[in-house]
Design an enzyme around this catalytic site. Sequence first.
Site, PDB file in Angstrom:
ATOM      1  CG  ASP A 289      70.314  46.742  -2.011  1.00 57.21           C
ATOM      2  OD1 ASP A 289      70.806  46.354  -0.731  1.00 57.21           O
ATOM      3  OD2 ASP A 289      70.543  47.891  -2.317  1.00 57.21           O
TER       4      ASP A 289
ATOM      5  CG  MET B 152      77.944  41.081  -0.725  1.00 62.06           C
ATOM      6  SD  MET B 152      77.797  42.565  -1.884  1.00 62.06           S
ATOM      7  CE  MET B 152      78.070  41.650  -3.388  1.00 62.06           C
TER       8      MET B 152
ATOM      9  CG  ASP C 145      69.870  49.700   5.519  1.00 60.10           C
ATOM     10  OD1 ASP C 145      68.948  50.364   6.172  1.00 60.10           O
ATOM     11  OD2 ASP C 145      69.769  49.503   4.285  1.00 60.10           O
TER      12      ASP C 145
ATOM     13  CE  LYS D  50      68.464  54.447   0.132  1.00 60.22           C
ATOM     14  NZ  LYS D  50      70.030  53.815   0.172  1.00 60.22           N
ATOM     15  CG  ASN D  51      71.586  51.848  -3.860  1.00 55.03           C
ATOM     16  OD1 ASN D  51      71.381  52.689  -2.684  1.00 55.03           O
ATOM     17  ND2 ASN D  51      71.505  50.638  -4.073  1.00 55.03           N
TER      18      ASN D  51
ATOM     19  NE  ARG E 289      78.429  51.864   3.801  1.00 53.42           N
ATOM     20  CZ  ARG E 289      79.391  52.032   4.755  1.00 53.42           C
ATOM     21  NH1 ARG E 289      79.174  52.497   5.776  1.00 53.42           N
ATOM     22  NH2 ARG E 289      80.431  51.571   4.284  1.00 53.42           N
TER      23      ARG E 289
END
Length: 436
Positions: free
Chosen positions: A320, A342, A121, A22-23, A97
């Site tokens: 994540d 984070m 998120d 996904k990223n 995002r």
Amino acid sequence: MGTFKIEGGHQLKGSIQPQGAKNEALQILCAVLLTPELVTINNIPDIVDVNKLISLLRKLGVKIQKIAHGSYTFQSDDIDLDYLESDEFKVDGRGLRGSIMIVGPLLARFGKGYIPKPGGDKIGRRRLDTHFEGLINLGAKFRYSKEEQFYGVEADKLKGAYMLLEEASVTGTANIVMAAVLAEGKTTIYNAACEPYLQQLCKMLNRMGAKISGVGSNMLIVDGVEALRGTDHRMLPDMIEIGSWIGLAAMTKSELTITNVSWDDLGVIPNVFRKLGITVERKGDDIYIPAHTDGYEIQSFIDGSILTISDAPWPGFTPDLLSIILVVATQARGSVLVHQKMFESRLFFVDKLIDMGAKIILCDPHRATVIGHDYKSTLKATTMTSPDIRAGVSLLIAALSAKGTSTIQNIEQIDRGYERIDERLRAIGAKIERID
């Protein structure tokens, strides 16, 4: 809103293949804006966030054709720049995002890039300063409408520069690199993100004619070129999904094989799960997890102190997967301190695990201590709501291990990051049903 109905307490068995990352997809898809030539991308995950970005690119004028499952062609030879200032774009851009990464390519190729304050998120503050400070360093003029929460950058011609990033932001680095490849002269980016998905972006850009060196390090040097050409690209498997399936196997005492994982791009992920006592075996390019019928025991540090697992920029452990680590620890032998550095809201989902019977002490918004049950007391089924993608999957794993029937609401959050997760879990024996 959709709901998952889950009958937990069943062992799973078989093999599961991770989806495309996904990223990585969110970066790579934005890079198609850098050339008018045809770009073919394979192994694109069929998930909500990626499909939203594909839809946004189509409205921007990109010609998109699906040629097979997960494979598309993109051609950005007739971009509608007026769409960027439309009310429709202000709505579309807020829903994702990852849309922030269209700004760098648009600025580099067309001299302007706009974006509304993007969503994503609800896991705490996620600043955009690194993105825009980098673009300003390249010569862009920045403007921001506080009333509309609308950002803009404009430049007649970008010029290379030296910059030391305040944080090793993955999306920030991606945006700056995509702008710098068409800038005039040399750009040096120090404290750049160096995770595999950013490396994939740089390798793709180099195949398109860019000149990027230092790929894989925290210093990238970009020599600007006049134009980029088309290329073919294939996504890596999603490392977050791979970690999720490792945790699922351990929690449900299941024997699972995770296929085609691209081991060399997993970094410390397998070893972090091994610290929880989970057997992670390499078989070719697959991961084999045997059934942990006798449980798994958390290691201590050499001096005997409690194990701490924390997130860090790559090659450190990805934030994540901390939600997965936390859930898996609830049934381990021993204790672990999970330190989420984070994002200050990412651990708030632990109240749902506590309701299921987990022993967790939330020390503060960033730290939680987990005292494992060692399966002497299983989690109990309950009704819960998914707050974000990663917490949602963690709760799903908890539900699959719990005795009884659980329901998870707001599963659209899970669908944002996991492709057909209910179908794929049923294929390995999970009792999960989607209720719309």
